[in-house]
Motif scaffolding. Structure first.
Motif, mmCIF file in Angstrom:
data_model
loop_
_atom_site.group_PDB
_atom_site.id
_atom_site.type_symbol
_atom_site.label_atom_id
_atom_site.label_comp_id
_atom_site.label_asym_id
_atom_site.label_seq_id
_atom_site.Cartn_x
_atom_site.Cartn_y
_atom_site.Cartn_z
ATOM 1 N N PHE A 283 28.176 27.526 20.252
ATOM 2 C CA PHE A 283 28.259 27.211 21.674
ATOM 3 C C PHE A 283 29.302 28.007 22.466
ATOM 4 N N ALA A 284 30.359 28.437 21.858
ATOM 5 C CA ALA A 284 31.428 29.108 22.602
ATOM 6 C C ALA A 284 30.950 30.448 23.158
ATOM 7 N N ASP A 285 31.338 30.720 24.379
ATOM 8 C CA ASP A 285 30.980 31.994 25.014
ATOM 9 C C ASP A 285 32.228 32.551 25.701
ATOM 10 N N TYR A 286 32.979 33.347 24.972
ATOM 11 C CA TYR A 286 34.220 33.898 25.508
ATOM 12 C C TYR A 286 33.969 35.133 26.376
ATOM 13 N N ASN A 287 32.724 35.565 26.450
ATOM 14 C CA ASN A 287 32.378 36.743 27.251
ATOM 15 C C ASN A 287 31.698 36.379 28.565
ATOM 16 N N SER A 288 31.680 35.103 28.903
ATOM 17 C CA SER A 288 31.025 34.646 30.126
ATOM 18 C C SER A 288 31.788 35.113 31.365
ATOM 19 N N PHE A 289 31.080 35.789 32.278
ATOM 20 C CA PHE A 289 31.718 36.226 33.523
ATOM 21 C C PHE A 289 32.115 35.026 34.369
ATOM 22 N N ARG A 290 31.302 33.999 34.378
ATOM 23 C CA ARG A 290 31.613 32.813 35.160
ATOM 24 C C ARG A 290 32.899 32.160 34.658
ATOM 25 N N ARG A 291 33.050 32.114 33.360
ATOM 26 C CA ARG A 291 34.263 31.546 32.768
ATOM 27 C C ARG A 291 35.483 32.395 33.130
ATOM 28 N N ASP A 292 35.345 33.717 33.064
ATOM 29 C CA ASP A 292 36.442 34.610 33.449
ATOM 30 C C ASP A 292 36.820 34.412 34.909
ATOM 31 N N ILE A 293 35.806 34.277 35.767
ATOM 32 C CA ILE A 293 36.041 34.079 37.192
ATOM 33 C C ILE A 293 36.763 32.752 37.434
ATOM 34 N N TYR A 294 36.306 31.718 36.754
ATOM 35 C CA TYR A 294 36.911 30.391 36.943
ATOM 36 C C TYR A 294 38.386 30.397 36.559
ATOM 37 N N PHE A 295 38.702 30.940 35.396
ATOM 38 C CA PHE A 295 40.079 30.876 34.906
ATOM 39 C C PHE A 295 40.982 31.928 35.543
ATOM 40 N N LYS A 296 40.417 32.734 36.423
ATOM 41 C CA LYS A 296 41.251 33.645 37.206
ATOM 42 C C LYS A 296 42.160 32.852 38.135
ATOM 43 N N TYR A 297 41.648 31.713 38.641
ATOM 44 C CA TYR A 297 42.390 30.920 39.623
ATOM 45 C C TYR A 297 42.658 29.491 39.155
ATOM 46 N N HIS A 298 42.435 29.238 37.871
ATOM 47 C CA HIS A 298 42.687 27.901 37.334
ATOM 48 C C HIS A 298 43.519 28.006 36.055
ATOM 49 N N SER A 299 44.222 26.947 35.750
ATOM 50 C CA SER A 299 45.101 26.936 34.584
ATOM 51 C C SER A 299 44.311 27.162 33.289
ATOM 52 N N LYS A 300 44.899 27.970 32.409
ATOM 53 C CA LYS A 300 44.288 28.223 31.102
ATOM 54 C C LYS A 300 44.667 27.141 30.089
ATOM 55 N N ILE A 301 45.494 26.207 30.506
ATOM 56 C CA ILE A 301 45.793 25.053 29.647
ATOM 57 C C ILE A 301 44.639 24.071 29.820
ATOM 58 N N ASN A 302 43.548 24.378 29.180
ATOM 59 C CA ASN A 302 42.293 23.683 29.426
ATOM 60 C C ASN A 302 41.410 23.846 28.197
ATOM 61 N N LEU A 303 40.708 22.782 27.802
ATOM 62 C CA LEU A 303 39.836 22.870 26.628
ATOM 63 C C LEU A 303 38.719 23.898 26.832
ATOM 64 N N GLY A 304 38.290 24.047 28.083
ATOM 65 C CA GLY A 304 37.257 25.030 28.379
ATOM 66 C C GLY A 304 37.708 26.438 28.045
ATOM 67 N N TYR A 305 38.968 26.720 28.312
ATOM 68 C CA TYR A 305 39.500 28.048 28.004
ATOM 69 C C TYR A 305 39.663 28.235 26.497
ATOM 70 N N ILE A 306 40.132 27.174 25.831
ATOM 71 C CA ILE A 306 40.375 27.255 24.388
ATOM 72 C C ILE A 306 39.071 27.288 23.606
ATOM 73 N N LEU A 307 38.118 26.455 24.010
ATOM 74 C CA LEU A 307 36.877 26.314 23.242
ATOM 75 C C LEU A 307 35.743 27.203 23.751
ATOM 76 N N GLY A 308 36.005 27.955 24.809
ATOM 77 C CA GLY A 308 35.017 28.934 25.249
ATOM 78 C C GLY A 308 33.837 28.382 26.012
ATOM 79 N N TYR A 309 34.059 27.367 26.851
ATOM 80 C CA TYR A 309 32.965 26.876 27.687
ATOM 81 C C TYR A 309 33.415 26.822 29.148
ATOM 82 N N LEU A 310 32.464 26.712 30.035
ATOM 83 C CA LEU A 310 32.742 26.677 31.466
ATOM 84 C C LEU A 310 32.928 25.225 31.916
ATOM 85 N N PRO A 311 34.105 24.869 32.447
ATOM 86 C CA PRO A 311 34.347 23.498 32.894
ATOM 87 C C PRO A 311 33.387 23.073 34.011
#
Length: 237
Positions: free
Chosen positions: A25-53
């Motif tokens: 399930f993890a997708d660390y190459n997702s552009f949407r995920r990269d875009i989201y965490f550009k302006y949101h804290s990386k202290i987040n399960l979505g960032y650690i586990l590779g999913y889009l919050p």
């Protein structure tokens, strides 16, 4: 001893489950995920586990604005940004992959200079692949399309200035009050002569007036460079 074994088994199950999850399930190459965490804290399960919050949908508006059997163009607008701020994802249905065609963040990396503010945002290789799918053969149409992707999608907030008369009309009809809010050195030089043979000129209501040079090899766009000529103001015509 039995308790220790049970703990080891439990830990083993948890680790195995986590590994399986990450593989499937993890997708660390997702552009949407990269875009989201550009302006949101990386202290987040979505960032650690590779999913889009799920909160992604609260802060970003997403829509397909161009589509056919070969590709989709997806516009993503960050609605918490004070000005229009967007990204364009090129979904390649033929090769079954995605590329980030436009990254508006990159505009602000160049903001202190006057060069390549526009072109720095666009992935040229991705753009040429898109042009190939659209089967565009006319250089003028290709460069005009490039400029349209730099604008606010579907909002018609730009004008391509193709001659001196159009330039004079632009200068005569901009919102004068806008000029009082910025340094005079950032205003357009009204006496400047424009070279319509070698450059294209485009005005964006939210960005200003630009001189753009397109270099082609056949119908393949090889290079784009631009110079910010100054602010003119919001549209009043």
């Amino acid at each position: 001893m039995g308790t220790i074994k049970k703990r080891k088994v439990t830990i083993g199950i948890i680790l195995s489950t986590a590994i399986v999850y990450l593989i499937i399930f993890a997708d660390y190459n997702s552009f949407r995920r990269d875009i989201y965490f550009k302006y949101h804290s990386k202290i987040n399960l979505g960032y650690i586990l590779g999913y889009l919050p799920k909160d992604y949908k609260l802060d970003y508006d997403e829509s397909i604005f161009n589509s056919d059997d070969k590709f989709d163009l997806v516009n993503i607008v960050y609605n918490k940004y004070p000005n229009y701020h967007n990204y364009i994802i090129f979904h390649d249905k033929v090769n079954k992959d995605e590329s980030l065609l436009k990254n508006n963040d990159l505009y602000y990396y160049k903001i202190e200079g006057r060069e390549d503010l526009l072109s720095f945002q666009m992935d040229l290789g991705c753009f040429n692949r898109l042009i190939g799918y659209k089967e565009m053969k006319n250089r003028d149409s290709i460069s005009n399309y490039y400029l349209s992707l730099l604008s606010q999608i579907n909002l018609n907030n730009y004008r391509i200035i193709s001659n001196d008369d159009a330039y004079k009309k632009l200068l005569q009809n901009y919102d004068e009050s806008f000029g009082d809010e910025i340094d005079t050195e950032l205003m357009v030089d009204k006496n400047r002569s424009l070279n319509f043979n070698d450059y294209k000129y485009c005005w964006f209501s939210d960005l200003g007036f630009f001189e753009i040079r397109f270099s082609f090899d056949g119908v393949t766009l090889k290079n784009v460079s631009d110079t910010f000529l100054g602010y003119i103001g919001s549209e009043n015509w």
